[in-house]
Design a protein around this motif. Structure first.
Motif, mmCIF file in Angstrom:
data_model
loop_
_atom_site.group_PDB
_atom_site.id
_atom_site.type_symbol
_atom_site.label_atom_id
_atom_site.label_comp_id
_atom_site.label_asym_id
_atom_site.label_seq_id
_atom_site.Cartn_x
_atom_site.Cartn_y
_atom_site.Cartn_z
ATOM 1 N N THR A 125 41.091 33.237 32.324
ATOM 2 C CA THR A 125 41.269 34.691 32.317
ATOM 3 C C THR A 125 42.367 35.093 33.287
ATOM 4 O O THR A 125 42.549 34.467 34.335
ATOM 5 N N THR A 126 43.091 36.139 32.948
ATOM 6 C CA THR A 126 44.132 36.677 33.811
ATOM 7 C C THR A 126 43.537 37.709 34.769
ATOM 8 O O THR A 126 42.395 38.128 34.602
ATOM 9 N N PRO A 127 44.291 38.144 35.784
ATOM 10 C CA PRO A 127 43.745 39.145 36.708
ATOM 11 C C PRO A 127 43.374 40.428 35.980
ATOM 12 O O PRO A 127 44.044 40.841 35.032
ATOM 13 N N VAL A 128 42.310 41.064 36.450
ATOM 14 C CA VAL A 128 41.850 42.327 35.862
ATOM 15 C C VAL A 128 41.853 43.392 36.955
ATOM 16 O O VAL A 128 41.223 43.214 38.002
ATOM 17 N N GLY A 181 41.875 38.062 44.897
ATOM 18 C CA GLY A 181 42.133 39.350 44.288
ATOM 19 C C GLY A 181 43.054 40.267 45.071
ATOM 20 O O GLY A 181 43.277 41.414 44.664
ATOM 21 N N MET A 182 43.615 39.764 46.173
ATOM 22 C CA MET A 182 44.508 40.579 46.989
ATOM 23 C C MET A 182 45.929 40.554 46.433
ATOM 24 O O MET A 182 46.377 39.546 45.867
ATOM 25 N N VAL A 183 46.658 41.653 46.617
ATOM 26 C CA VAL A 183 48.072 41.672 46.263
ATOM 27 C C VAL A 183 48.839 40.957 47.364
ATOM 28 O O VAL A 183 48.942 41.449 48.493
ATOM 29 N N PHE A 215 42.435 43.676 42.332
ATOM 30 C CA PHE A 215 42.130 42.927 41.114
ATOM 31 C C PHE A 215 40.903 42.031 41.279
ATOM 32 O O PHE A 215 40.584 41.584 42.384
ATOM 33 N N ALA A 216 40.257 41.774 40.152
ATOM 34 C CA ALA A 216 39.424 40.581 40.035
ATOM 35 C C ALA A 216 40.401 39.449 39.740
ATOM 36 O O ALA A 216 41.279 39.593 38.886
ATOM 37 N N VAL A 245 49.541 36.837 38.239
ATOM 38 C CA VAL A 245 50.626 37.807 38.367
ATOM 39 C C VAL A 245 50.308 38.980 37.440
ATOM 40 O O VAL A 245 49.837 38.782 36.315
ATOM 41 N N ALA A 246 50.531 40.187 37.915
ATOM 42 C CA ALA A 246 50.320 41.377 37.098
ATOM 43 C C ALA A 246 51.489 42.328 37.314
ATOM 44 O O ALA A 246 52.302 42.153 38.232
#
Length: 268
Positions: free
Chosen positions: A170-173, A211-213, A241-242, A255-256
């Protein structure tokens, strides 16, 4: 906005930039910070265009067809997939193209779109006004996979762990909708860093396994440095993010992306 929509629907405009996903009916264009999937049906004269900024978790869907008769702005609309009868609701604009045909444009469509499209024979866009248009999309599974791969390839290039794109990963949510990340005062501060009338910039962030940027960059070197520094300073170090996960459920680097769009309006 109309120009960008027409550009998105320029079917087979550059053969080197297009990759056929199925028997010349589907076409995929992979540009920096953009993936576009299109299908044109000669019989119905309808065109379906799906475009996304990789990592944004949102899709813009446009359908141009003769059955769309009336202009509209931000009206309730639905995408209906047959034979499953799954429905995605949202808001739509209706624009007139240079060809004279009208197109329905739905922005911010959720990622469920791709799964619903994979098993569909047709997609219908229906609006409260009564206008509707249907596009045949049978056999779209390979095309959808090509669009997903376009998205994954760019995210991996930007530093995402490839294991999250394997089956079961799964990608970040985002924990909150991206539009809720910034207050009005923060957006005004961003606008104050720009010499331009409008700010339209896409930013990409590295998401750590907790989940941190962890990193933030503009996706274009045309973004003013003051705008980039201000925006990134507002998200760095925040748990937005999750995290991404591999097939085994282990958190990995993701990456988002998100977009800042600020427009000035003349004072009357």
């Amino acid at each position: 906005m109309i120009a960008s929509l027409v550009g998105a629907m320029a079917f087979a405009a550059d053969a080197q930039a297009m990759q056929t996903a199925q028997a010349a009916r589907w076409a995929l264009r992979a540009d920096p910070v953009l993936c576009v999937l299109e299908r044109h049906d000669a019989g119905s004269r309808a065109t379906l265009s799906i475009r996304t900024i990789p990592g944004s978790d949102a899709y813009l869907v446009a359908i141009a067809a003769p059955g769309i008769k009336r202009q509209a702005s931000y009206v309730p609309a639905s995408l209906i997939f047959a034979p499953s009868q799954k429905v995605l609701n949202g808001r739509a604009d209706v624009l007139k193209l240079e060809t004279g045909m009208r197109a329905v444009r739905m922005d911010g469509v959720a990622p469920d779109l791709l799964g619903d499209l994979s098993g569909a024979d047709t997609v219908t866009v229906a609006m409260r006004s009564g206008d509707s248009a249907t596009v045949p999309v049978a056999g779209s599974a390979k095309a959808v996979e090509a669009l997903r791969r376009c998205n994954a390839d760019q995210l991996i290039e930007w530093g995402a762990d490839a294991r999250q794109f394997a089956p079961g990963g799964t990608t970040p949510v985002a924990l909150r909708h991206r539009d809720a990340w910034f207050s009005k005062s923060e957006l005004l501060k961003v606008k104050g860093q720009s010499r331009q009338l409008d700010v339209d910039a896409v930013f990409r962030v590295a998401v750590s396994p907790d989940g941190m940027v962890a990193e933030c960059h503009s996706s274009s070197d045309k973004t003013e440095k003051g705008v980039e520094k201000t925006v990134c300073g507002m998200v760095l170090g925040k748990p937005l993010f999750a995290p991404a996960k591999d097939a085994g459920g282990r958190a990995v680097r993701g990456v988002a992306t998100f977009r800042i769009l600020l427009a000035s309006r003349p004072t009357l």
